[in-house]
Motif scaffolding. Structure first.
Motif, mmCIF file in Angstrom:
data_model
loop_
_atom_site.group_PDB
_atom_site.id
_atom_site.type_symbol
_atom_site.label_atom_id
_atom_site.label_comp_id
_atom_site.label_asym_id
_atom_site.label_seq_id
_atom_site.Cartn_x
_atom_site.Cartn_y
_atom_site.Cartn_z
ATOM 1 N N ASN A 116 -101.259 -71.676 29.571
ATOM 2 C CA ASN A 116 -100.771 -70.782 28.511
ATOM 3 C C ASN A 116 -101.892 -70.508 27.525
ATOM 4 O OD1 ASN A 116 -98.135 -71.068 29.566
ATOM 5 N ND2 ASN A 116 -97.844 -72.950 28.392
ATOM 6 N N TYR A 117 -101.920 -69.276 27.025
ATOM 7 C CA TYR A 117 -102.782 -68.955 25.876
ATOM 8 C C TYR A 117 -101.825 -68.670 24.721
ATOM 9 C CZ TYR A 117 -106.398 -67.978 29.440
ATOM 10 O OH TYR A 117 -107.266 -68.043 30.488
ATOM 11 N N GLY A 118 -101.595 -69.633 23.840
ATOM 12 C CA GLY A 118 -100.579 -69.430 22.807
ATOM 13 C C GLY A 118 -99.251 -69.120 23.467
ATOM 14 N N HIS A 119 -98.704 -67.948 23.171
ATOM 15 C CA HIS A 119 -97.405 -67.588 23.749
ATOM 16 C C HIS A 119 -97.536 -66.873 25.080
ATOM 17 C CE1 HIS A 119 -95.312 -69.009 20.283
ATOM 18 N NE2 HIS A 119 -96.010 -68.209 19.473
ATOM 19 N N VAL A 120 -98.764 -66.561 25.471
ATOM 20 C CA VAL A 120 -98.955 -65.858 26.756
ATOM 21 C C VAL A 120 -98.941 -66.879 27.899
ATOM 22 C CG1 VAL A 120 -100.499 -64.405 28.126
ATOM 23 C CG2 VAL A 120 -100.367 -64.080 25.642
ATOM 24 N N GLU A 121 -97.992 -66.725 28.811
ATOM 25 C CA GLU A 121 -97.945 -67.597 29.998
ATOM 26 C C GLU A 121 -98.776 -66.937 31.088
ATOM 27 O OE1 GLU A 121 -93.589 -67.536 30.343
ATOM 28 O OE2 GLU A 121 -93.663 -69.694 29.948
ATOM 29 N N ALA A 122 -100.046 -67.328 31.169
ATOM 30 C CA ALA A 122 -100.970 -66.634 32.076
ATOM 31 C C ALA A 122 -100.777 -67.071 33.525
ATOM 32 C CB ALA A 122 -102.407 -66.884 31.628
ATOM 33 N N VAL A 123 -100.535 -68.364 33.742
ATOM 34 C CA VAL A 123 -100.326 -68.895 35.100
ATOM 35 C C VAL A 123 -99.095 -69.784 35.040
ATOM 36 C CG1 VAL A 123 -101.311 -70.363 36.915
ATOM 37 C CG2 VAL A 123 -102.796 -68.773 35.682
ATOM 38 N N GLY A 171 -104.858 -59.752 43.168
ATOM 39 C CA GLY A 171 -103.850 -59.336 42.203
ATOM 40 C C GLY A 171 -104.437 -58.331 41.230
ATOM 41 N N ALA A 172 -103.561 -57.703 40.471
ATOM 42 C CA ALA A 172 -103.966 -56.642 39.551
ATOM 43 C C ALA A 172 -104.579 -57.227 38.277
ATOM 44 C CB ALA A 172 -102.747 -55.787 39.216
ATOM 45 N N ASN A 173 -105.025 -56.365 37.392
ATOM 46 C CA ASN A 173 -105.540 -56.765 36.074
ATOM 47 C C ASN A 173 -104.501 -57.615 35.362
ATOM 48 O OD1 ASN A 173 -106.950 -53.597 35.890
ATOM 49 N ND2 ASN A 173 -108.161 -55.428 35.551
ATOM 50 N N GLY A 174 -104.957 -58.738 34.828
ATOM 51 C CA GLY A 174 -104.068 -59.549 34.000
ATOM 52 C C GLY A 174 -103.117 -60.435 34.779
ATOM 53 N N ALA A 175 -103.254 -60.485 36.095
ATOM 54 C CA ALA A 175 -102.328 -61.286 36.917
ATOM 55 C C ALA A 175 -102.504 -62.783 36.677
ATOM 56 C CB ALA A 175 -102.524 -60.962 38.394
ATOM 57 N N GLY A 176 -103.709 -63.168 36.234
ATOM 58 C CA GLY A 176 -103.974 -64.600 36.000
ATOM 59 C C GLY A 176 -105.009 -65.173 36.958
ATOM 60 N N LYS A 177 -105.755 -64.310 37.625
ATOM 61 C CA LYS A 177 -106.721 -64.764 38.638
ATOM 62 C C LYS A 177 -107.862 -65.565 38.009
ATOM 63 C CE LYS A 177 -107.679 -60.552 40.010
ATOM 64 N NZ LYS A 177 -106.905 -59.866 38.948
ATOM 65 N N SER A 178 -108.507 -64.975 36.984
ATOM 66 C CA SER A 178 -109.638 -65.671 36.358
ATOM 67 C C SER A 178 -109.176 -66.960 35.699
ATOM 68 C CB SER A 178 -110.299 -64.780 35.299
ATOM 69 O OG SER A 178 -110.829 -63.625 35.895
ATOM 70 N N THR A 179 -107.993 -66.916 35.113
ATOM 71 C CA THR A 179 -107.450 -68.119 34.472
ATOM 72 C C THR A 179 -107.279 -69.230 35.504
ATOM 73 O OG1 THR A 179 -106.326 -66.744 32.845
ATOM 74 C CG2 THR A 179 -105.512 -68.997 33.109
ATOM 75 N N THR A 180 -106.805 -68.886 36.685
ATOM 76 C CA THR A 180 -106.646 -69.876 37.750
ATOM 77 C C THR A 180 -107.993 -70.508 38.092
ATOM 78 O OG1 THR A 180 -104.773 -68.650 38.642
ATOM 79 C CG2 THR A 180 -105.852 -70.195 40.142
ATOM 80 N N ASP A 193 -115.416 -64.991 41.240
ATOM 81 C CA ASP A 193 -114.485 -64.153 40.481
ATOM 82 C C ASP A 193 -114.928 -62.694 40.561
ATOM 83 O OD1 ASP A 193 -112.593 -63.104 38.800
ATOM 84 O OD2 ASP A 193 -113.041 -64.429 37.105
ATOM 85 N N GLU A 194 -114.282 -61.954 41.426
ATOM 86 C CA GLU A 194 -114.522 -60.512 41.589
ATOM 87 C C GLU A 194 -115.997 -60.138 41.754
ATOM 88 O OE1 GLU A 194 -112.045 -57.725 39.637
ATOM 89 O OE2 GLU A 194 -110.773 -59.265 38.764
ATOM 90 N N PRO A 195 -116.647 -60.672 42.789
ATOM 91 C CA PRO A 195 -118.055 -60.304 43.007
ATOM 92 C C PRO A 195 -118.245 -58.822 43.305
ATOM 93 C CG PRO A 195 -117.189 -61.481 44.914
ATOM 94 C CD PRO A 195 -116.153 -61.599 43.824
ATOM 95 N N GLU A 255 -110.192 -61.523 43.901
ATOM 96 C CA GLU A 255 -110.578 -60.109 44.029
ATOM 97 C C GLU A 255 -109.469 -59.145 43.609
ATOM 98 O OE1 GLU A 255 -112.746 -57.858 44.470
ATOM 99 O OE2 GLU A 255 -114.510 -59.087 44.854
ATOM 100 N N GLN A 256 -109.887 -58.011 43.076
ATOM 101 C CA GLN A 256 -108.990 -56.859 42.915
ATOM 102 C C GLN A 256 -109.195 -55.881 44.054
ATOM 103 O OE1 GLN A 256 -108.094 -54.607 39.255
ATOM 104 N NE2 GLN A 256 -109.452 -56.096 38.285
ATOM 105 N N ASN A 257 -110.332 -56.021 44.759
ATOM 106 C CA ASN A 257 -110.620 -55.197 45.932
ATOM 107 C C ASN A 257 -109.838 -55.806 47.099
ATOM 108 O OD1 ASN A 257 -111.730 -53.854 48.125
ATOM 109 N ND2 ASN A 257 -113.776 -53.782 47.198
#
Ligand SMILES: Nc1ncnc2c1ncn2[C@@H]1O[C@H](COP(=O)(O)OP(=O)(O)OP(=O)(O)O)[C@@H](O)[C@H]1O
Ligand SMILES: [Mg+2]
Length: 238
Positions: free
Chosen positions: A12-19, A36-45, A162-164, A195-197
């Protein structure tokens, strides 16, 4: 046994449940992708695996050891190495100096490091031609190659990317993905690719997970997901 297994990972980032409580496993010697798309939580994972963000819950087991609470440098020294994001190479150092820095955690001597630099040059001939060039003057694709090469210099057992493909022309993306496949096949290196690709990533990976709003909504082999109507509708524009 899986090289890495994750249970109930929550960030979580504050109130944002990222993963939101995800489970997945990476099999040794395979390429696994998380798409997954932008904001899905990939980088956070990925950051959670590397110990760079605080986990609200969940367990991470790498090679039989619980690393959920380990510090980032301990995780790297165990062999779980993330390619620097946004191809953040050290722009005022040369290509060769960047590669040497990638080996800073190793204790196996200059000869082994020199051999591994030659190995990176054989994987990425464009880097060999530019060994003395400052990293800051490389093209985007070359900088991505250098970022991967630098991570390889740490002798990873699991390589995280992360998204090379971000911001690169399709031909360069193909070139980089082909090299990742070569490293995986020739050396058995386990790779976790975010990846987003979606199309290229599913073509490359043996196993794949689709992340939406912090949850894994689909999983299967790369081929299965490429043929899945839900993936085609949501990510492949069919
Ligand atoms: N430092 C932060 N503070 C607050 N919220 C954050 C922070 N970092 C990420 N988030 C939020 O967490 C969610 C997941 O972000 P994340 O960067 O993991 O997504 P992503 O799948 O990597 O997206 P992209 O494909 O755009 O890189 C998003 O809603 C994002 O806004
Ligand atoms: Mg991201």
């Amino acid at each position: 046994m899986s090289l890495l297994s994750v249970r109930g990972l929550t960030v979580n980032y504050g109130h944002v449940e990222a993963v939101r409580g995800i489970d997945f496993a990476l099999e040794a010697g395979q390429i696994t992708t998380l798409v997954g798309a932008n904001g899905a939580g990939k980088s956070t994972t990925l950051m959670a695996l590397s110990g760079l963000v605080k986990k609200a819950a969940g367990g991470v087991v790498f090679d039989g050891q619980d690393i959920s609470m380990s510090a980032p440098h301990r995780i790297v020294s165990r062999g779980l190495v993330q390619v620097a994001e946004g191809r953040a190479t050290l722009t005022t150092l040369s290509v060769r100096e960047n590669l040497e820095l990638g080996a800073y955690t190793r204790r196996d001597g200059a000869a082994a490091r020199a051999r591994d630099i030659e190995h990176v040059f054989s994987l990425f001939p464009r880097l060999a031609e530019r060994a003395t060039q400052l990293a800051g003057s490389l093209s985007g694709g070359e900088q991505q190659m250098l970022a991967i090469g630098r991570a390889l210099m740490a002798k990873p057992r699991l390589l995280l990317l992360d998204e090379p493909s971000m911001g690169l022309a399709p031909l360069i993306v193909q070139d980089i993905f082909r090299t990742l496949k070569r490293i995986n096949e020739a050396e058995g290196l386990t790779i976790f690719l975010v990846e987003q690709n979606v199309k290229q990533a599913l073509k490359l990976a043996q196993r794949a997970y689709v992340l939406e709003n912090g949850r894994i909504v689909l999983q299967g082999s790369g081929t299965e997901l490429l043929g899945d109507p839900r993936v085609q509708a949501a990510y492949l524009g069919h």
